[in-house]
Design an enzyme around this catalytic site. Structure first.
Site, PDB file in Angstrom:
ATOM      1  N   ASP A  80       0.804  -1.229   0.000  1.00 12.77           N
ATOM      2  CA  ASP A  80       0.000   0.000   0.000  1.00 12.77           C
ATOM      3  C   ASP A  80       0.834   1.275   0.000  1.00 12.77           C
ATOM      4  OD1 ASP A  80       0.679  -0.634   2.826  1.00 12.77           O
ATOM      5  OD2 ASP A  80      -0.477   1.180   3.238  1.00 12.77           O
ATOM      6  N   ASP A  83       5.595   0.280   3.471  1.00 10.91           N
ATOM      7  CA  ASP A  83       5.885  -0.970   4.173  1.00 10.91           C
ATOM      8  C   ASP A  83       5.652  -2.155   3.236  1.00 10.91           C
ATOM      9  OD1 ASP A  83       3.116  -1.240   4.037  1.00 10.91           O
ATOM     10  OD2 ASP A  83       2.801  -0.573   6.097  1.00 10.91           O
ATOM     11  N   TYR A 225      -5.724   0.764   9.151  1.00  8.38           N
ATOM     12  CA  TYR A 225      -6.796   1.079   8.203  1.00  8.38           C
ATOM     13  C   TYR A 225      -8.146   0.758   8.829  1.00  8.38           C
ATOM     14  CZ  TYR A 225      -3.275   1.933   4.663  1.00  8.38           C
ATOM     15  OH  TYR A 225      -2.214   2.454   3.953  1.00  8.38           O
ATOM     16  N   GLU A 471       5.624   9.799   3.405  1.00 10.51           N
ATOM     17  CA  GLU A 471       5.238   8.472   2.912  1.00 10.51           C
ATOM     18  C   GLU A 471       4.275   8.587   1.739  1.00 10.51           C
ATOM     19  OE1 GLU A 471       4.105   4.068   4.635  1.00 10.51           O
ATOM     20  OE2 GLU A 471       3.567   5.813   5.842  1.00 10.51           O
TER      21      GLU A 471
END
Length: 494
Positions: A80, A83, A225, A471
Site C-alpha cells: 500500500d 511498508d 486502516y 510516505e
C-alpha cells in the site's frame, strides 16, 4: 442577471485562491510526463512475481509464498505504501479509482488496474464463502525496515467470513472488481465477465453478512486502516458500480438500481459528507450517481446531485456552504497525516463532476441564486494538481522524480535501501534501520510517488522519519492518474 453575477463572484473567489501571495506561478507543466510517472509508481509497489517488461528495475520478485500457509494463492497485488503489507481495503480503493481514471478520463493505466484486479480476483475466489483481505501482520512488519525482497516477518493471511464479517472491505472489493470489469469489457470480454461475476458474489456476501472488518480483525487492521465511516458507504458505492457494470444502459432499472432505490436512504444517500478517502466513499458515490442522473434523468437520483452540490460548494471559496481549509499557498488541507491523499481524490471528483455537468449543460447550485460553473471546478482542481507539481511557495514538486526539486528521503523501505541488484546480500530486520534514519538521499528514486505533503503552513520536512509527510501511497496516486489524464488531454487538444 442575478445568476450571472453569482457565477462571476464565485469565479473571482477561485481566481483569488489561485493567486495567493507567495505562490510560485504554474509553469507550463508537462502533464503527460507527470501522468506517465504517476502510473510508473505502481510498478514499484508490485508484490509477487514481476512480469516481463517491468520498468522499475531496482525491484525484484517478493512474497512468492503469500497465502501458502492457508493453502491459497495470494501472490501478487500491491504494497500500500512504504511498508510490505498488503491491506485489502486501500488496495481495493486503489483499483476502483484507477479504473475510474481509465473510464472517465482515458488514462492509459490498464496494466496497473489488471495487476490489482488479478489479486482481488484471487482473494475473492480462493475460498468459497470467504474473502481474503490482508497479508502480513503490520505490527510485526513495522518492527523491521526490510526490502520486500528480503522480508522474513510473518506473512499471515487474514479473511472475513459470515461469522467474522467485513462488509466495508468486501463492498470496496466488489466495487473494484465491477469497475475493473468495465475497463476490460471491450478489451478482454472473458476476463471482464470473470471480474463481474466475482463482484456480484462478493457484494452479496458483503450485504448478507453485515459487519465491519475493523471489529472482526481489529488487532491487525487498527489503527492502520480502521473503517471509521462504517460499511454503509461501501455497500452503496459497490451497488452503484455494479449497476454501471451490469446494466445494458445506465438508465436501466436493473437489480442494482432497485437496490439503490430501496436501500439508499438507509445507506447514506441523504447524508452530507465532505471527505473522500480509502475509508469514506459517500461523496464519491454521490458524484458517481449524479453522472447517471445528469445523463439519463433517472427517477430518484436527483438527491445525489443535490448532495454532490453541497460537497462541491464546501470546497469553493466564496460559495454559500464553503467550509474547507486551504494553506496560505492554496493547497486543500484536511489533516496532517498524508494530506495529499485528500487533495488528489478531491481534484478527481471536481473534474469528474465538472465533466458531467458540462456535458449536461448544468452547474453546481450553492443555494439561492449562487451557481458555480463547471469551469470554476476545473480551475480549482488545476490549482491543486499544479501545487503538487511545483506551483507552491517552496517551488518544490511533491511528486518524486518530477521537476528539479522533489523529496529525496521518502518513507519507503525499498527506495531507501540498496537494491538487490546492487547489494545481493540480505539486509536484516534491524540492520535496515540505518537506512531509514539516514540523512542520505534515497538509493533508488521512487519515480512518480506523491508523498504525504506539506503542513497547513506549506512547510515540508524531507526526512524518512517524518512518515506523516514523507510516505507515499497507492491510494494517493490512483485518483491523481485520472486528474493528470484530464489535463494531459486538455493540453493535447489545444
Amino acid at each position: 442577471m442575478r445568476s450571472s453575477r453569482a457565477h462571476l463572484f464565485v469565479s473571482i473567489a477561485v481566481a483569488a485562491l489561485c493567486l495567493n501571495a507567495g505562490v510560485r506561478t504554474a509553469a507550463a507543466f508537462n502533464y503527460a510526463d507527470a501522468l506517465d510517472k504517476a502510473i510508473l509508481f505502481f510498478e514499484a509497489q508490485r508484490s509477487g512475481k514481476l512480469p516481463p517488461g517491468q520498468r522499475v528495475a531496482w525491484r525484484a520478485d517478493s512474497a512468492l509464498s503469500d497465502g501458502s500457509a492457508s493453502n491459497v494463492d495470494l501472490v501478487g497485488g500491491y504494497y500500500d505504501a512504504g511498508d510490505n503489507v498488503k491491506f485489502g481495503l486501500p488496495m481495493a480503493f486503489t483499483v476502483t479509482m484507477l479504473s475510474w481514471s481509465v473510464l472517465e478520463f482515458g488514462a492509459d493505466a490498464e496494466p496497473a488496474v489488471r495487476w490489482g484486479a488479478d489479486y482481488l480476483l484471487k482473494a475473492a475466489t480462493a475460498t468459497p464463502g470467504a474473502l481474503w483481505v490482508q497479508v502480513a501482520d503490520p505490527n510485526q512488519d513495522h518492527k523491521c525496515w526490510e526490502r520486500p525482497e528480503d522480508m522474513d516477518t510473518p506473512r499471515t493471511a487474514y479473511k472475513v467470513t459470515p461469522q467474522s464479517p467485513g462488509s466495508d472491505v468486501a463492498g470496496e472489493t466488489a466495487a473494484a472488481l465491477a469497475a475493473a470489469s468495465l475497463v476490460f469489457r471491450a478489451r478482454d470480454p472473458a476476463y471482464s465477465s470473470r471480474l463481474l461475476a466475482a463482484a456480484r458474489k462478493v457484494f452479496d456476501f458483503a450485504d448478507r453478512y453485515r459487519g465491519s472488518y475493523s471489529d472482526s480483525l481489529s488487532s491487525v487492521v487498527s489503527p492502520f486502516y480502521t473503517s471509521y465511516s462504517g460499511y454503509h458507504d461501501e455497500l452503496l458505492w459497490a451497488a452503484a458500480w455494479l449497476h454501471l457494470a451490469s446494466s445494458p444502459s445506465p438508465s436501466s432499472n436493473g437489480v442494482y438500481m432497485s437496490y439503490i432505490s430501496t436501500n439508499g436512504g438507509n445507506l447514506g444517500a441523504e447524508q452530507d459528507d465532505y471527505t473522500i478517502s480509502w475509508d469514506d466513499k459517500r461523496v464519491a458515490t454521490k458524484v458517481l450517481l449524479s453522472k447517471v442522473f445528469l445523463q439519463n434523468r433517472v427517477d430518484g437520483l436527483s438527491v445525489y446531485k443535490s448532495h454532490a452540490d453541497h460537497y462541491i460548494c464546501s470546497l469553493v471559496p466564496g460559495a454559500s456552504g464553503f467550509q474547507s481549509q486551504y494553506t496560505p499557498g492554496g493547497l486543500l488541507f484536511k489533516e496532517g497525516d498524508s494530506n495529499m491523499q485528500y487533495v488528489t481524490s478531491t481534484a478527481f471528483l471536481l473534474l469528474a463532476y465538472a465533466k458531467d455537468l458540462g456535458a449536461a449543460g448544468g452547474a453546481v447550485s450553492c443555494g439561492g441564486s449562487t451557481e458555480v460553473a463547471p469551469s470554476a471546478l476545473v480551475s480549482l482542481a488545476k490549482r491543486q494538481v499544479d501545487y503538487i507539481l511545483g506551483a507552491n511557495p517552496a517551488g518544490m514538486s511533491y511528486m518524486v522524480g518530477f521537476g528539479a526539486r522533489y523529496p529525496r528521503r521518502v518513507h519507503h523501505r525499498g527506495a531507501s535501501m540498496p537494491s538487490v541488484r546492487d547489494h545481493p546480500a540480505r539486509i536484516g530486520c534491524d540492520e535496515g534501520f540505518q537506512y531509514m534514519h539516514s540523512s542520505e538521499p534515497d538509493r533508488n528514486v521512487l519515480v512518480g510517488a506523491v508523498v504525504g505533503g506539506p503542513d497547513q503552513r506549506d512547510a515540508y520536512t524531507d526526512s524518512r522519519d517524518n512518515y506523516a509527510q514523507a510516505e507515499p501511497s497507492t491510494y494517493t496516486n490512483a485518483p491523481l492518474v485520472g486528474a493528470l489524464a484530464f489535463f494531459a488531454g486538455a493540453r493535447a487538444n489545444k
